[in-house]
Design a protein around this motif. Sequence first.
Motif, PDB file in Angstrom:
ATOM      1  N   ASP A 172     -45.639 -17.807   2.544  1.00  0.00           N
ATOM      2  CA  ASP A 172     -45.947 -17.485   1.153  1.00  0.00           C
ATOM      3  C   ASP A 172     -46.406 -18.767   0.468  1.00  0.00           C
ATOM      4  O   ASP A 172     -45.614 -19.700   0.282  1.00  0.00           O
ATOM      5  CB  ASP A 172     -44.699 -16.924   0.475  1.00  0.00           C
ATOM      6  N   PRO A 173     -47.676 -18.846   0.069  1.00  0.00           N
ATOM      7  CA  PRO A 173     -48.177 -20.088  -0.523  1.00  0.00           C
ATOM      8  C   PRO A 173     -47.527 -20.427  -1.866  1.00  0.00           C
ATOM      9  O   PRO A 173     -47.617 -21.566  -2.331  1.00  0.00           O
ATOM     10  CB  PRO A 173     -49.682 -19.802  -0.694  1.00  0.00           C
ATOM     11  N   LYS A 174     -46.850 -19.453  -2.486  1.00  0.00           N
ATOM     12  CA  LYS A 174     -46.196 -19.701  -3.769  1.00  0.00           C
ATOM     13  C   LYS A 174     -44.826 -20.354  -3.595  1.00  0.00           C
ATOM     14  O   LYS A 174     -44.219 -20.774  -4.583  1.00  0.00           O
ATOM     15  CB  LYS A 174     -46.032 -18.388  -4.530  1.00  0.00           C
ATOM     16  N   GLN A 175     -44.363 -20.407  -2.356  1.00  0.00           N
ATOM     17  CA  GLN A 175     -43.041 -20.957  -2.094  1.00  0.00           C
ATOM     18  C   GLN A 175     -43.140 -22.306  -1.386  1.00  0.00           C
ATOM     19  O   GLN A 175     -44.175 -22.664  -0.840  1.00  0.00           O
ATOM     20  CB  GLN A 175     -42.231 -19.975  -1.230  1.00  0.00           C
ATOM     21  N   SER A 176     -42.034 -23.026  -1.390  1.00  0.00           N
ATOM     22  CA  SER A 176     -41.995 -24.348  -0.766  1.00  0.00           C
ATOM     23  C   SER A 176     -41.987 -24.235   0.749  1.00  0.00           C
ATOM     24  O   SER A 176     -41.719 -23.169   1.326  1.00  0.00           O
ATOM     25  CB  SER A 176     -40.736 -25.098  -1.225  1.00  0.00           C
ATOM     26  N   ASN A 180     -40.164 -21.296   3.085  1.00  0.00           N
ATOM     27  CA  ASN A 180     -40.883 -20.575   4.136  1.00  0.00           C
ATOM     28  C   ASN A 180     -40.229 -20.779   5.503  1.00  0.00           C
ATOM     29  O   ASN A 180     -40.170 -19.850   6.310  1.00  0.00           O
ATOM     30  CB  ASN A 180     -42.343 -21.014   4.173  1.00  0.00           C
ATOM     31  N   SER A 285     -32.890 -16.873  -2.908  1.00  0.00           N
ATOM     32  CA  SER A 285     -33.982 -16.197  -3.616  1.00  0.00           C
ATOM     33  C   SER A 285     -33.921 -14.678  -3.496  1.00  0.00           C
ATOM     34  O   SER A 285     -34.743 -13.977  -4.104  1.00  0.00           O
ATOM     35  CB  SER A 285     -35.330 -16.687  -3.078  1.00  0.00           C
TER      36      SER A 285
END
Length: 414
Positions: A172-176, A180, A285
């Motif tokens: 997920d590019p929105k997560q660190s 991931n 999360s």
Amino acid sequence: MVIAAWWWHHQRSSVGPKAEDPAVAAAMKDAKVIARGRYLTLAGDCVSCHSVAGGQPYAGGRALLTPFGNIPVPNITPDPETGLGNWRFENFWRALHTGMGIGGEPLYPAFSYTSFTKITREDAVAIFAYLQTLPPVHQPPEPLGLRFPYNVRGALTAWRAMYFKSGTYQPDPKQSAAWNRGAYLVQGLGHCNECHAARDTWGGIDTRASLAGGEIPAQNWYAPDLSMQAHGGLHGWTGQDIVDLLKTGQSSKGVAFGPMADVVASSTQYLSDADLHAMADYLQSLPARQPQVDDALRVSSKAVADRGAAIYGQGCAACHGTDGQGVPGVYPPLDGNASVLEPIGVNATRAVLLGGFAPSTAANPRPYSMPPYAQQLSDADVAAVVTYIRQAWSNRVTPVLERDVIKYRHTPVD
């Protein structure tokens, strides 16, 4: 976690072994790849299912209980007749990624290919490379013990259409990067959802609430909800509590016992601190859960509550405290304990009956254990004390009935 590798396959290909792909063959001789494969194999806890007590690691030899009958666990050492000796990497990759055996047959979904499909090809090469370095063990499997119609392999076509979608993990590019990594380990290699999620009549996982907890089929243990948010099973836990439990078998919030003790002992204690923190980041999360309905909480009578309180005072309070807080680092708290608060009460009931045995780990080689009380307490006594624990202090969950204790007392221990 502990039931992940239910797998039945043909041991030998009808066409015989073929030459390995040159690039894969070269990687399989790389010492660094093999070392990484060993680490990943530990992370996947392959040894727990693919070994039998007193036998050679990874040589199979055990049968796993399922609601549909027993499934023998295969030998994954490189024995050419009964193991993976005639397998190429592509056979192994197809089994992990698509759930298909060496002869093209669909594998029974108790083998966790529904999670292992997320493993990257690079990691699969490393795992296969490590497995090929194991000493080969000649260990034929026991016969398949599934009942009709579950032993009809063709029926798996419909099951797969309903419950299985192949595909490696997509970051997920929105997560660190840490999040991931944690998601990859929890969702894929660690296959946590295989135990920590509810299953329907056909053994399919309810994907609407990932890691929301569920009863482990045929074992009568409950794998708790893993959300750390409001009303989650691990609400109130910190990331360090997660790391401590997975590394040592014990945290300030609880102790690993039952199937989770096996997971810690054979798998998570060996993971790096970075990977454990990554898993904790991901679990933090998970979304909040809906609160439980309180209407059923008043069904226990005052007589049952008084009886349970008396038993607790005599046999439990010395370790767990009159306030249910336990002793940090020694005896786990019962107030707010995830294993006490799980929905059906089986974990606390079986801990009273069978005892609570934390895993021995490098960081905690001599853990304190709880003795079994199956011989000292009647079914009514166990129901009373477990009900008291589940409704004392801040705990507010449903009581346990005597008929439940009778059921759990006679559950086979796998």
